[in-house]
Write a protein that holds these residues in place. Structure first.
Motif, PDB file in Angstrom:
ATOM      1  N   ALA A 188      14.234 125.751 -69.864  1.00 16.24           N
ATOM      2  CA  ALA A 188      14.095 125.087 -71.171  1.00 16.24           C
ATOM      3  C   ALA A 188      14.344 123.745 -70.856  1.00 16.24           C
ATOM      4  CB  ALA A 188      14.937 125.892 -72.022  1.00 16.24           C
ATOM      5  N   ASN A 189      15.526 123.297 -70.356  1.00 18.42           N
ATOM      6  CA  ASN A 189      15.775 122.025 -69.678  1.00 18.42           C
ATOM      7  C   ASN A 189      16.212 121.991 -68.429  1.00 18.42           C
ATOM      8  OD1 ASN A 189      16.402 120.618 -72.594  1.00 18.42           O
ATOM      9  ND2 ASN A 189      17.845 122.265 -72.734  1.00 18.42           N
ATOM     10  N   PHE A 198      21.839 116.233 -71.692  1.00 17.02           N
ATOM     11  CA  PHE A 198      20.512 117.317 -71.030  1.00 17.02           C
ATOM     12  C   PHE A 198      19.501 116.196 -70.322  1.00 17.02           C
ATOM     13  CE2 PHE A 198      22.418 119.705 -74.497  1.00 17.02           C
ATOM     14  CZ  PHE A 198      22.649 121.107 -74.051  1.00 17.02           C
ATOM     15  N   VAL A 199      18.900 116.929 -69.513  1.00 18.48           N
ATOM     16  CA  VAL A 199      17.628 116.287 -68.981  1.00 18.48           C
ATOM     17  C   VAL A 199      16.516 117.277 -69.045  1.00 18.48           C
ATOM     18  CG1 VAL A 199      16.512 115.353 -66.920  1.00 18.48           C
ATOM     19  CG2 VAL A 199      18.981 115.002 -67.154  1.00 18.48           C
ATOM     20  N   SER A 200      15.428 116.636 -69.957  1.00 12.94           N
ATOM     21  CA  SER A 200      14.496 117.328 -70.253  1.00 12.94           C
ATOM     22  C   SER A 200      13.638 117.775 -69.198  1.00 12.94           C
ATOM     23  CB  SER A 200      13.443 116.813 -71.274  1.00 12.94           C
ATOM     24  OG  SER A 200      12.947 115.450 -70.696  1.00 12.94           O
ATOM     25  N   ASN A 201      13.010 119.020 -69.389  1.00  8.50           N
ATOM     26  CA  ASN A 201      12.022 119.572 -68.016  1.00  8.50           C
ATOM     27  C   ASN A 201      10.484 119.108 -68.257  1.00  8.50           C
ATOM     28  OD1 ASN A 201      10.896 120.917 -66.143  1.00  8.50           O
ATOM     29  ND2 ASN A 201      11.302 123.033 -66.904  1.00  8.50           N
ATOM     30  N   PRO A 202      10.050 118.153 -67.188  1.00  7.89           N
ATOM     31  CA  PRO A 202       8.742 117.622 -67.542  1.00  7.89           C
ATOM     32  C   PRO A 202       7.753 118.494 -67.423  1.00  7.89           C
ATOM     33  CG  PRO A 202       9.669 116.884 -65.483  1.00  7.89           C
ATOM     34  CD  PRO A 202      10.880 117.814 -66.017  1.00  7.89           C
ATOM     35  N   ARG A 203       7.801 119.632 -66.651  1.00  4.71           N
ATOM     36  CA  ARG A 203       6.574 120.843 -66.562  1.00  4.71           C
ATOM     37  C   ARG A 203       5.162 120.236 -66.183  1.00  4.71           C
ATOM     38  NH1 ARG A 203       9.808 122.507 -71.019  1.00  4.71           N
ATOM     39  NH2 ARG A 203      10.442 124.735 -70.713  1.00  4.71           N
ATOM     40  N   HIS A 255      10.531 112.540 -60.459  1.00  7.25           N
ATOM     41  CA  HIS A 255      11.509 112.794 -61.102  1.00  7.25           C
ATOM     42  C   HIS A 255      12.767 113.129 -60.621  1.00  7.25           C
ATOM     43  CE1 HIS A 255      13.331 116.160 -63.973  1.00  7.25           C
ATOM     44  NE2 HIS A 255      13.076 115.130 -64.864  1.00  7.25           N
ATOM     45  N   THR A 259      16.541 111.391 -61.277  1.00  2.88           N
ATOM     46  CA  THR A 259      17.504 112.243 -61.720  1.00  2.88           C
ATOM     47  C   THR A 259      18.736 112.225 -60.998  1.00  2.88           C
ATOM     48  OG1 THR A 259      15.879 113.416 -63.009  1.00  2.88           O
ATOM     49  CG2 THR A 259      18.228 114.398 -62.914  1.00  2.88           C
TER      50      THR A 259
END
Length: 397
Positions: A188-189, A198-203, A255, A259
């Protein structure tokens, strides 16, 4: 690299000839062992044959660097060494395979100045020279630090790259920040840290899935054919699929690098879960149905396939490898801890209750003993950091 049309032809011919050398050496080893004498051919014997091979075929094998051909033979030798290691350890052997011209995309030069030369025209924009190819322009994205040791040519679709390894003095560590952090990788993250960030998941894979599926459907309309027998439309369809896969891979790498760099610059110690990703994405075993001979019971393979795809899309393994490399260069400490129960343990020092009921949903943590509430990934990151600090205390440097 920015090769001319003629240089592209020469580079492609170099890959083809090295591929032919690799396959010929593999065939020699295979046939020698299949003989009744069970003869084993080693790298030294095949390397000694190079002089005669080059003299016999001067228009192909004779025009490339001798050292690069030795590197190709060492590449095969490493493949056999890995094969015998897997056999000895009881793993799936995976005998070395013959390579098609589409599956041989790299040529290594063991020493700068031997068949190749980086910065071959000082005073001009960067160029690299290869024997049989000439001086090739290079779009240099950063300065080379240290003395260049090895040079490699790599093809990715229509793009050509030169990959350098350089020897340099020990890099100076970054200034201490006094900060430590634990991270919990997720879907999810992309990650949650012990400070609540949190670091968002770019997918990236999911974002490009529709375009990739369309390109693959178009490619499927062409009959399977050898590379030389493909039409122009067929070749363009192949290149389109390869370009999309390359785009997703580069996005994931970008990414992961950004990160990891942020974490290394901000923290002296970084603790993360020791994940066995290959086991996490393993397909469930079939469950035979005892009531129906030849039938099978549901084994959860369909939902597991979706989870496996999300894990692969996140690219945890690539990220952890990059994070470890950057931390070593910056003088930071990386600790991998056992991930068991990290998201089920209450992080309150006075509690520490462990229960599966503490995690009510994928994102929510609620301790059934003390009532502590937080995001489940943040709780996992806090417990990972705590385990990492305990490990540091028990194993001081």
């Amino acid at each position: 690299m920015r090769p001319t049309a003629r240089q592209v032809q020469a580079l492609a011919a170099m890959l083809v000839d090295h591929c032919s050398l690799y396959n010929g050496a593999l065939e020699e080893r295979r046939d020698a062992y299949r003989h009744a004498s069970k003869t084993t051919v080693k790298y030294g014997q095949q390397s000694a044959q190079l002089k005669d091979i080059r003299a016999f075929d001067p228009q192909r094998q004779g025009r490339w660097s001798f050292s690069s051909q030795q590197a190709t033979l060492r590449r095969l030798d490493k493949a056999f060494a890995a094969f015998f290691r897997r056999v000895k350890s009881g793993e799936k052997p995976g005998y070395p395979r013959f390579r098609g011209v589409n599956w041989f995309d790299t040529v290594d030069f063991p020493r700068d100045g031997d068949g190749c030369r980086w910065d071959s025209m000082p005073g001009h924009p960067p160029r690299v020279r290869f024997r049989g190819v000439g001086h090739v322009k290079v779009n240099q994205h950063r300065q080379v630090v240290g003395r260049v040791k090895t040079v490699s040519v790599k093809r990715e679709g229509k793009r050509w790259y030169v990959v350098l390894t350089a020897e340099q003095s020990k890099p100076e560590p970054l200034e201490p920040t006094g900060s430590v952090v634990g991270i919990d990788l997720g879907i999810a993250n992309f990650l949650a840290d012990s400070n609540g960030g949190f670091v968002s998941n770019p997918r990236f894979g999911r974002e490009n899935a529709e375009a990739l599926a369309q390109a693959q459907r178009h490619l499927a309309t062409f009959p399977r054919a050898c590379r030389d027998k493909r039409s122009k439309k067929h070749r363009r369809a192949v290149e389109k699929v390869a370009d999309l896969h390359g785009k997703v891979r580069r996005q994931r790498l970008d990414h992961a690098h950004k990160t990891a760099l942020t974490l290394v610059r901000r923290h002296d110690l970084i603790a993360h879960e020791k994940l066995s990703i290959s086991n996490m994405v393993r397909t469930p075993k079939p469950k035979p149905d005892p009531a129906r001979p030849g039938g099978f019971l549901p084994n959860g393979a369909a939902p597991k396939a979706g989870l496996n795809k999300s894990i692969t899309d996140a690219g945890w393994g690539v990220f952890l490898a990059i994070l470890t490399s950057k931390a070593a260069s910056a003088g930071r400490t990386i600790i991998a801890v056992d991930p068991r129960n990290t998201s089920r343990t209450c992080p309150q020092p006075a509690c520490g209750h462990v229960s599966g009921e503490n995690r009510t949903t994928q994102a929510k943590f609620h301790c059934v003993r003390c009532g502590h509430t937080d995001h489940a990934d943040t709780v996992g990151a806090i417990n990972v950091l705590r385990a990492g600090l305990v490990h540091c205390d028990a194993n001081p440097a």
